[in-house]
Design an enzyme around this catalytic site. Structure first.
Site, PDB file in Angstrom:
ATOM      1  N   ARG A 190     122.201  82.987  48.036  1.00  0.00           N
ATOM      2  CA  ARG A 190     121.647  82.062  49.025  1.00  0.00           C
ATOM      3  C   ARG A 190     121.695  82.688  50.409  1.00  0.00           C
ATOM      4  O   ARG A 190     120.757  82.535  51.200  1.00  0.00           O
ATOM      5  CB  ARG A 190     122.409  80.732  49.013  1.00  0.00           C
ATOM      6  CG  ARG A 190     122.148  79.888  47.780  1.00  0.00           C
ATOM      7  CD  ARG A 190     122.838  78.540  47.884  1.00  0.00           C
ATOM      8  NE  ARG A 190     122.232  77.683  48.895  1.00  0.00           N
ATOM      9  CZ  ARG A 190     122.759  76.538  49.315  1.00  0.00           C
ATOM     10  NH1 ARG A 190     123.921  76.127  48.820  1.00  0.00           N
ATOM     11  NH2 ARG A 190     122.142  75.804  50.230  1.00  0.00           N
ATOM     12  N   CYS A 248     128.420  76.681  55.849  1.00  0.00           N
ATOM     13  CA  CYS A 248     127.942  76.773  54.461  1.00  0.00           C
ATOM     14  C   CYS A 248     126.592  76.087  54.424  1.00  0.00           C
ATOM     15  O   CYS A 248     125.796  76.222  55.348  1.00  0.00           O
ATOM     16  CB  CYS A 248     128.955  76.153  53.503  1.00  0.00           C
ATOM     17  SG  CYS A 248     129.329  74.413  53.843  1.00  0.00           S
TER      18      CYS A 248
END
Length: 292
Positions: A190, A248
């Site tokens: 990611r 995050c």
């Protein structure tokens, strides 16, 4: 139970404290009631309340991450913005918390959701809170029993106020990335922008460093040793004097990375609550792809 030695507690230590009406919180401090809070939550997984009902640590109270540990706002606020302090205090009182209590939080994903509650309580000025190392699996492996009855505590009177830990907004996150170390707790793919299952743009905040929080967890589901954690963060460019921040996808697993840093003996870093879900929803914010 003394604090600042470690933000973690073992299943054996929790078992030793469980079943007692209170425990000493440290030399010179008054006796405090032990509270155990269950924060089972998985993105796309089974509802935590259902898992709680199937079996939980005796005396534990269920905490809903989506409704009690997050607020609601515009997409630019991120998927899990911080709850309003009045709402969070009301939730903490529902869990039975009083000033001076000792709190243990746990989940079934090696602390990666329970750390959200650990961080929020610390941010709100609550000192005596630890995460069960290894979560529910460690408790069961130790031989701890499970209960299927719900515990309804007497409402508490805890007083909370945000501001006891550092936070970042988008501008401050960009500044840390440029002048310190901004760690990205998401999976490496990611970070690189190869996949993005939930946010509108793939990639990462420019200048950030990939630091998957999963890499702080050993094969037994417990946090790596403090020495190994310290080595890992040093390799990422973070030592005790480094200006550091964490983010995050939505501010949940970033709290686990902050937990790992304190377990390593480092200061708790500044956390960007909006994280990449907020950043990527702002078209004015640049997004980087690739390993760097």
């Amino acid at each position: 139970m003394t604090m600042r030695n470690s933000p973690l507690i073992t299943a054996a230590a929790l078992d030793a404290a469980s079943g007692t009406e209170s425990l000493w919180s440290g030399a010179g401090r008054r006796r405090s009631t032990l509270r155990v809070l269950d924060v089972r939550w998985k993105l796309g997984g089974p509802p935590g309340a259902e898992e709680f009902a199937k079996g939980h640590i005796p005396g534990a109270v269920y905490v809903d991450l989506d409704t009690e540990l997050a607020g609601h706002g515009a997409p630019t606020d991120g998927r899990h913005p911080l709850p309003d302090i009045d709402a969070f205090q009301a939730s903490a009182r529902r869990w039975g918390l009083n000033d001076g209590d000792s709190v243990v939080v746990y989940d079934d994903v090696s602390g990666t959701s329970a750390a959200r509650l650990w961080w929020l309580l610390r941010y709100a000025g609550f000192e005596d809170v630890r995460v069960l190392d290894g979560g529910l699996a460690a408790w069961v492996a130790f031989g701890g029993g499970l209960d299927t009855t719900s515990s309804v505590p007497v409402p508490g009177t805890v007083e909370l106020a945000y501001g006891s830990l550092p936070t970042l907004d988008a501008d401050a996150a960009a500044a840390i990335a440029a002048n310190g170390v901004l760690l990205d707790a998401r999976a490496a793919e990611r970070f690189r922008g190869e996949v993005e299952p939930v946010d509108p743009r793939a990639g990462h905040i420019p200048g950030a460093v990939s630091a998957p929080t999963a890499d702080t967890i050993g094969p037994d589901g417990r946090m790596l040793s403090p020495d190994r954690l310290a080595e890992r963060f040093a390799e990422l460019g973070v030592t005790a004097g480094t200006p550091a921040g964490v983010y995050c996808g939505s501010g949940v697993t970033a709290a686990h990375l902050a937990l790992a840093m304190e377990a390593a003996g480092l200061p708790v870093p500044a956390l960007y609550p909006g994280s990449f879900s907020a950043w990527s929803n702002d078209p004015e914010r640049p997004v980087a792809v690739g390993a760097l």
